[in-house]
Design a protein around this motif. Structure first.
Motif: not given
Length: 133
Positions: A51-64, A75-78, A24-28, A32-38
């Motif tokens: 892979l699950s959405y939960t894993t993505i969200y948890n990894a993003l939260q930990s990286l942040e 963006d108000s949507d995501r 995930i970090y390598k992808y980001l 540099p297009t500012h992707p969302d979790a989806e």
């Protein structure tokens, strides 16, 4: 940034280097297009079929939380994500919805004496140069 460089960076900061976090970090860093979790989920699902959405969200939260990435709430949507943690601003085009980075030389504020500012966000919106034609 290679996976080995990312793994070394994570180890230096005592951050658990799971294959998902590294990818995930390598992808980001590479997108540099500012992707969302989806969007990240769809890309990572190819490499990690279980892979699950939960894993993505948890990894993003930990990286942040550890300061490797920032979340962009323009963006108000995501929520979007950025591996560029330097001081810079974001511009969202109201028409094409793309998010652009721009440099900031200096932010001067008054009225924050005694405050402990830990993060600054600068957002603009309107029409990008292409959509404004």
């Amino acid at each position: 940034m290679t996976e080995q460089e990312i793994q070394k960076l994570f180890q230096e900061r005592k951050f658990r280097a799971t294959p998902q976090r590294i990818s995930i970090y390598k992808y980001l860093c590479e997108h540099p297009t500012h992707p969302d979790a989806e969007s990240i989920y769809k890309e990572m699902k190819v490499q990690f079929p279980n892979l699950s959405y939960t894993t993505i969200y948890n990894a993003l939260q930990s990286l942040e939380k550890e300061g490797f990435i920032i979340s962009i709430n323009i963006d108000s949507d995501r929520v979007h994500y950025d591996a560029d943690i330097s001081l810079h601003g974001h511009f969202k085009c109201d028409k094409c919805k793309k998010i652009y980075d721009f440099k900031i030389d200096c932010i001067k504020c008054q009225g924050l004496d005694g405050f402990d500012v830990r993060y600054k966000e600068v957002y603009y919106s309107g029409l990008c140069a292409d959509c404004n034609k």
